[in-house]
Design a protein around this motif. Sequence first.
Motif, PDB file in Angstrom:
ATOM      1  N   ALA A  22       4.474  21.451 -14.009  1.00  0.00           N
ATOM      2  CA  ALA A  22       2.952  20.834 -14.720  1.00  0.00           C
ATOM      3  C   ALA A  22       3.280  20.897 -16.092  1.00  0.00           C
ATOM      4  CB  ALA A  22       2.161  22.148 -14.562  1.00  0.00           C
ATOM      5  N   VAL A  23       4.295  21.533 -16.813  1.00  0.00           N
ATOM      6  CA  VAL A  23       4.878  21.296 -18.206  1.00  0.00           C
ATOM      7  C   VAL A  23       5.633  20.390 -18.235  1.00  0.00           C
ATOM      8  CG1 VAL A  23       5.855  22.097 -20.214  1.00  0.00           C
ATOM      9  CG2 VAL A  23       4.694  23.879 -18.772  1.00  0.00           C
ATOM     10  N   GLN A  24       6.560  20.090 -17.223  1.00  0.00           N
ATOM     11  CA  GLN A  24       7.266  18.898 -17.290  1.00  0.00           C
ATOM     12  C   GLN A  24       6.597  17.705 -17.029  1.00  0.00           C
ATOM     13  OE1 GLN A  24      10.838  18.548 -17.992  1.00  0.00           O
ATOM     14  NE2 GLN A  24      10.774  20.822 -18.641  1.00  0.00           N
ATOM     15  N   GLN A  25       5.794  17.586 -16.566  1.00  0.00           N
ATOM     16  CA  GLN A  25       4.630  16.293 -16.095  1.00  0.00           C
ATOM     17  C   GLN A  25       4.285  16.082 -17.566  1.00  0.00           C
ATOM     18  OE1 GLN A  25       1.235  16.837 -13.656  1.00  0.00           O
ATOM     19  NE2 GLN A  25       1.168  14.833 -13.198  1.00  0.00           N
ATOM     20  N   VAL A  26       3.613  16.918 -18.324  1.00  0.00           N
ATOM     21  CA  VAL A  26       3.073  16.699 -19.630  1.00  0.00           C
ATOM     22  C   VAL A  26       4.383  15.978 -20.489  1.00  0.00           C
ATOM     23  CG1 VAL A  26       2.350  17.709 -21.788  1.00  0.00           C
ATOM     24  CG2 VAL A  26       1.415  18.429 -19.434  1.00  0.00           C
ATOM     25  N   LYS A  27       5.443  16.566 -20.356  1.00  0.00           N
ATOM     26  CA  LYS A  27       6.511  16.092 -21.315  1.00  0.00           C
ATOM     27  C   LYS A  27       6.743  14.628 -20.766  1.00  0.00           C
ATOM     28  CE  LYS A  27      11.216  16.849 -22.384  1.00  0.00           C
ATOM     29  NZ  LYS A  27      12.203  17.863 -22.176  1.00  0.00           N
ATOM     30  N   GLN A  28       6.825  14.294 -19.635  1.00  0.00           N
ATOM     31  CA  GLN A  28       7.087  12.925 -18.964  1.00  0.00           C
ATOM     32  C   GLN A  28       6.097  12.090 -19.535  1.00  0.00           C
ATOM     33  OE1 GLN A  28      10.130  11.944 -17.830  1.00  0.00           O
ATOM     34  NE2 GLN A  28      10.663  13.956 -18.318  1.00  0.00           N
ATOM     35  N   ILE A  29       4.838  12.614 -19.350  1.00  0.00           N
ATOM     36  CA  ILE A  29       3.652  11.672 -19.768  1.00  0.00           C
ATOM     37  C   ILE A  29       3.717  11.345 -21.479  1.00  0.00           C
ATOM     38  CG2 ILE A  29       1.098  11.306 -20.273  1.00  0.00           C
ATOM     39  CD1 ILE A  29       0.854  12.968 -17.597  1.00  0.00           C
ATOM     40  N   PHE A  30       3.925  12.244 -21.927  1.00  0.00           N
ATOM     41  CA  PHE A  30       4.081  11.989 -23.496  1.00  0.00           C
ATOM     42  C   PHE A  30       5.492  11.356 -23.921  1.00  0.00           C
ATOM     43  CE2 PHE A  30       0.812  15.470 -23.896  1.00  0.00           C
ATOM     44  CZ  PHE A  30      -0.036  14.627 -24.955  1.00  0.00           C
ATOM     45  N   LEU A  31       6.476  11.410 -23.199  1.00  0.00           N
ATOM     46  CA  LEU A  31       7.832  10.461 -23.619  1.00  0.00           C
ATOM     47  C   LEU A  31       7.258   9.024 -22.941  1.00  0.00           C
ATOM     48  CD1 LEU A  31      10.625  12.754 -21.985  1.00  0.00           C
ATOM     49  CD2 LEU A  31       9.980  12.169 -24.484  1.00  0.00           C
ATOM     50  N   ARG A  32       6.714   8.756 -22.167  1.00  0.00           N
ATOM     51  CA  ARG A  32       6.502   7.357 -21.864  1.00  0.00           C
ATOM     52  C   ARG A  32       5.300   6.710 -22.504  1.00  0.00           C
ATOM     53  NH1 ARG A  32       6.735   9.201 -15.809  1.00  0.00           N
ATOM     54  NH2 ARG A  32       4.686   9.915 -16.363  1.00  0.00           N
ATOM     55  N   ASN A  33       4.537   7.665 -23.064  1.00  0.00           N
ATOM     56  CA  ASN A  33       3.452   7.234 -23.939  1.00  0.00           C
ATOM     57  C   ASN A  33       3.263   7.466 -25.216  1.00  0.00           C
ATOM     58  OD1 ASN A  33       1.918   5.586 -21.598  1.00  0.00           O
ATOM     59  ND2 ASN A  33       2.477   7.773 -20.691  1.00  0.00           N
ATOM     60  N   HIS A  34       4.021   7.125 -26.482  1.00  0.00           N
ATOM     61  CA  HIS A  34       4.074   7.362 -27.629  1.00  0.00           C
ATOM     62  C   HIS A  34       2.681   7.209 -28.311  1.00  0.00           C
ATOM     63  CE1 HIS A  34       8.365   8.542 -27.686  1.00  0.00           C
ATOM     64  NE2 HIS A  34       8.633   7.268 -27.024  1.00  0.00           N
ATOM     65  N   GLU A  35       2.108   5.986 -27.848  1.00  0.00           N
ATOM     66  CA  GLU A  35       0.727   5.794 -28.354  1.00  0.00           C
ATOM     67  C   GLU A  35      -0.142   6.842 -28.139  1.00  0.00           C
ATOM     68  OE1 GLU A  35       2.237   3.819 -25.615  1.00  0.00           O
ATOM     69  OE2 GLU A  35       3.257   2.477 -27.118  1.00  0.00           O
ATOM     70  N   LEU A  36       0.058   7.587 -27.046  1.00  0.00           N
ATOM     71  CA  LEU A  36      -0.820   8.675 -26.785  1.00  0.00           C
ATOM     72  C   LEU A  36      -0.933   9.665 -27.720  1.00  0.00           C
ATOM     73  CD1 LEU A  36      -2.755   9.884 -24.783  1.00  0.00           C
ATOM     74  CD2 LEU A  36      -0.849  10.888 -23.450  1.00  0.00           C
ATOM     75  N   ILE A  37       0.130  10.133 -28.057  1.00  0.00           N
ATOM     76  CA  ILE A  37       0.503  11.136 -28.979  1.00  0.00           C
ATOM     77  C   ILE A  37      -0.202  10.722 -30.604  1.00  0.00           C
ATOM     78  CG2 ILE A  37       2.196  12.180 -30.701  1.00  0.00           C
ATOM     79  CD1 ILE A  37       3.521  13.519 -28.536  1.00  0.00           C
TER      80      ILE A  37
END
Length: 168
Positions: A22-37
Motif C-alpha cells: 500500500a505504501v509502495q502504491q502511494v510512492k508510485q502514484i506520486f512518482l508518476r504524478n508530480h502535479e499531484l504533489i
Amino acid sequence: MMTSQAANYAKVLFSLGLKEEAVQQVKQIFLRNHELIEALDNPIIKEKEKEAVIDRIFENDIRSFLKVLCKNQCISILDKILEAYETLVLDSKNIITAKLSYVTRPDEAELGQIKDMLCDKYGKTGVILDLEEDDSLIGGYVLTVGDMEFDKSVRGTISEMKKALIRR
C-alpha cells in the motif's frame, strides 16, 4: 538530507502497520504524478478539495496520513518520509542498505564477501547492495553505508596523498 520532521512522520507511518504494498502504491502514484504533489501542497487549494482528491485516489488505510500531511503543509517532503519509512522497514527485517561504486564490477563471490563483511560489521542478517559503475574512481571501489564511506579507490588514495603533502 533527512530532516527530523520527515523521520518523525516516517515513524508514524511505520507505526500504522500498513501493508508495504500500500505504501509502495502511494510512492508510485506520486512518482508518476508530480502535479499531484504540487496541487496538494498548494495553499490556495482548499483543504476540503485536497481531501476529496485523496479520498478518490488512495486506499482507506493511508488516506488519514496523507490528509494530515496536507493539513500540516508537509506533503512536499513525502519523498523523504517514504525514504525514511523504507529504512525503518528494512531495519525491522534486520537488513542494511549499502552502495558500491566501482570501476570494474566485482564478481558474485566478491559481492558475497562484501555482503558477509557488512552483515558481520553491522550485525545484520541481510544486505541490499546498490551497484554503480564510476570510471572517475580510476581503480578500486567506494563502499557507502549510511553516512560512512569506505574509499578504497585510486582517486581516493591520490586525494589522501595530496592532503598529506599539503600538511607538510
